[in-house]
Design a protein around this motif. Structure first.
Motif, PDB file in Angstrom:
ATOM      1  N   MET B 168       0.912  -1.212  -0.003  1.00 30.92           N
ATOM      2  CA  MET B 168       0.046   0.003   0.043  1.00 30.92           C
ATOM      3  C   MET B 168       0.896   1.247   0.069  1.00 30.92           C
ATOM      4  O   MET B 168       0.532   2.315  -0.646  1.00 30.92           O
ATOM      5  CB  MET B 168      -1.072  -0.091   1.252  1.00 30.92           C
ATOM      6  N   TYR B 210      -8.236   4.914  -4.971  1.00 29.45           N
ATOM      7  CA  TYR B 210      -7.282   4.406  -3.981  1.00 29.45           C
ATOM      8  C   TYR B 210      -7.809   3.706  -2.885  1.00 29.45           C
ATOM      9  O   TYR B 210      -7.223   2.757  -2.335  1.00 29.45           O
ATOM     10  CB  TYR B 210      -6.221   5.786  -3.545  1.00 29.45           C
ATOM     11  N   LEU B 211      -9.006   4.376  -2.241  1.00 29.62           N
ATOM     12  CA  LEU B 211      -9.253   3.777  -1.011  1.00 29.62           C
ATOM     13  C   LEU B 211     -10.015   2.277  -1.194  1.00 29.62           C
ATOM     14  O   LEU B 211      -9.866   1.478  -0.621  1.00 29.62           O
ATOM     15  CB  LEU B 211     -10.361   4.430  -0.495  1.00 29.62           C
ATOM     16  N   ALA B 214      -6.916  -0.158  -1.138  1.00 28.06           N
ATOM     17  CA  ALA B 214      -6.756  -0.281   0.013  1.00 28.06           C
ATOM     18  C   ALA B 214      -7.664  -1.219   0.790  1.00 28.06           C
ATOM     19  O   ALA B 214      -7.235  -2.224   1.692  1.00 28.06           O
ATOM     20  CB  ALA B 214      -6.683   1.143   0.709  1.00 28.06           C
ATOM     21  N   ALA B 215      -9.050  -1.037   0.428  1.00 31.47           N
ATOM     22  CA  ALA B 215      -9.780  -2.104   1.135  1.00 31.47           C
ATOM     23  C   ALA B 215      -9.691  -3.530   0.677  1.00 31.47           C
ATOM     24  O   ALA B 215      -9.722  -4.352   1.249  1.00 31.47           O
ATOM     25  CB  ALA B 215     -11.446  -1.438   0.850  1.00 31.47           C
ATOM     26  N   GLN B 218      -6.845  -4.985   2.135  1.00 29.37           N
ATOM     27  CA  GLN B 218      -7.316  -5.318   3.348  1.00 29.37           C
ATOM     28  C   GLN B 218      -8.016  -6.871   3.560  1.00 29.37           C
ATOM     29  O   GLN B 218      -7.653  -7.808   4.317  1.00 29.37           O
ATOM     30  CB  GLN B 218      -7.999  -4.420   4.209  1.00 29.37           C
TER      31      GLN B 218
END
Lengths: 238, 238
Positions: B168, B210-211, B214-215, B218
């Protein structure tokens, strides 16, 4: 192409100016990042579901977003809000420096909040119970037991994050602020030597980072001297 | 809000954004793959008996982790072409050579990624219980077989979480390559914002992407950890 040192010396004032900007940004972001992160960390550990949800989203957002995206969003996006140009706030955010400090602080706070929240959760329960049993108020317990206890636990992670703050300040080059890298770039444009100025700037960054790491190590020793007793005894014997 | 702005075509910016995202993904993935490989080699070098090698690599890690990513990108982009030209000059080749910004950027991000990854791998290899390695050797396994069957699987499990975080971090560093003229996602969003004066919308859109990455990371990380640590789960599996 590599430039001679005599020419280079004439650009020293420019480098010093850039270094001062970098230091200024690092210090301001360290302060504001801490001030934003602490309440978020408390919210992250709070009993209230809404507070926890807010803190989780805050941390997720600012840890997942690239610094440049946040910086641009504030720098270019804020003036778009209707009516903002008539408000008092505008005087503050019409300049790049406050915007840079805000964006970098929010970014750092995302990481710091998680570090602080984890450390606060891991403070020995017995310490807190003992303090409460001795009649300390909840606030006193927090201030005199939980906070120092957490500081001991998170010092190393905090130090790493401070180095990231230092490195993150480089993003301000994209919004017209001249920091160390900006100064190196200006020397390049004047001398057509890109390598020497960048190497010198890199050496200065290295020194700054080592200073941060040393300061944090010192704080760590001050906060939990018993962990370093063995090393200290060894030193005393030698 | 006018959603057609995000569609491809002459009036929309969908194709520009998609091209930016494609560059970001290629750059990020290439840097992570090369960086992780180099990091593994560097960790093995650091743990080797050759003092000079391990000290040199440790110093490299400190420098790479202290200097801003932007500086490394600029230095490699300018520096590589200077270096190649200087190396070719003795052979009578005096032409101007420019390194491709994509590969200069990839190399810079890989070298930074490697510095962090090698710390992760080094910690993981050091955390392997000695008894497991000794048992392998006692059973007559060659050093290579011990590495392949014991050291590597254990170290990989131990480093997975930290490696996912590094991935990330490297993805979030990719927007910096717009400094050497590459059109990544954030740069594309900026161009779209400049043309439409709708910076806010476009930067928010790029942040959402981008988020989302990231999710996804995860979720992938949690899945991988549950699968890799199946043997550590307590009680009947849920």
């Amino acid at each position: 192409m590599i430039l001679d040192w005599e020419t280079f010396l004439t650009f020293v004032p420019l480098l010093v100016q850039g270094a001062v900007t970098t230091i200024e940004l690092t210090v301001l972001v360290t302060i504001f990042g801490f001030l934003i992160a602490l309440p978020v960390a408390l919210a992250r550990n709070s009993a209230s579901r809404a507070a926890r949800a807010f803190a989780r989203s805050f941390i997720f957002f600012f840890r997942g977003a690239p610094i440049l995206a946040v910086l641009f969003l504030l720098y270019y996006g804020l003036p778009q809000i209707p009516g903002i140009k008539d408000s008092i706030l505008w005087h503050l955010i019409a300049r790049p420096m406050p915007i840079a400090v805000l964006a970098l602080s929010l970014n750092s706070a995302g990481f710091l909040a998680e570090i602080f929240a984890l450390a606060l959760r891991n403070v020995a329960v017995g310490d807190i119970e003992a303090a409460r049993a001795f009649g300390f108020s909840r606030f006193q317990t927090f201030l005199r037991f939980a906070l120092p206890g957490a500081a001991r636990l998170c010092m190393r992670a905090y130090g790493n994050e401070l180095v990231f703050v230092l490195k993150g300040t480089a993003a301000v080059n994209f919004i017209t602020i001249t920091d160390l890298i900006g100064a190196a770039n200006q020397i390049y444009f004047n001398t057509f030597d890109p390598i020497t100025p960048l190497l010198v700037a890199g050496a200065i960054y290295l020194v700054f980072a080592l200073l941060i790491v040393t300061a944090v190590r010192y704080m760590e020793r001050r906060l939990s001297p018993w962990l370093f007793l063995k090393a200290a005894l060894k030193e005393a014997k030698a | 809000m006018d959603w057609s702005l995000f569609l491809p075509g002459a009036t929309g910016w969908g194709d520009e954004l998609a091209a930016g995202l494609w560059l970001t993904l290629r750059l990020g993935l290439a840097s992570v793959l090369i960086g992780t490989g180099l990091g593994l080699l560097a960790a093995l070098g650091e743990l080797s008996r050759f003092r000079a090698l391990s000290h040199g690599l440790a110093a490299y890690n400190v420098v790479m982790r202290s200097v801003p990513e932007l500086l490394v990108i600029l230095l490699l982009y300018y520096g590589l072409s200077f270096l190649i030209m200087a190396l070719l000059r003795p052979f009578g080749i005096d032409s101007f050579i420019e390194v491709s910004p994509f590969w200069a950027g990839t190399l810079a991000l890989s070298l930074i990624h490697a510095a962090y990854a090698s710390e992760v791998f080094r910690g993981a290899f050091q955390a392997i219980p000695k008894g497991q390695v000794e048992a392998g050797l006692a059973f007559g396994m060659s050093r290579f077989l011990v590495f392949r069957r014991i050291k590597w699987p254990v170290a990989f499990r131990l480093s997975l979480g930290a490696l996912a975080n590094l991935l990330m971090t490297t993805f979030k560093n990719t927007p910096l390559v717009s400094a050497i003229g590459l059109q990544d996602l954030i740069r594309a969003a900026g161009d779209a914002g400049q043309n439409t004066k709708l910076y806010f919308q476009f930067f928010i859109a790029s942040l959402v992407i981008y988020l989302a990455i990231a999710a996804l990371m995860q979720i992938f990380q949690m899945r991988a950890e549950t699968n890799l640590y199946a043997h550590l789960r307590r009680g009947p599996s849920a």
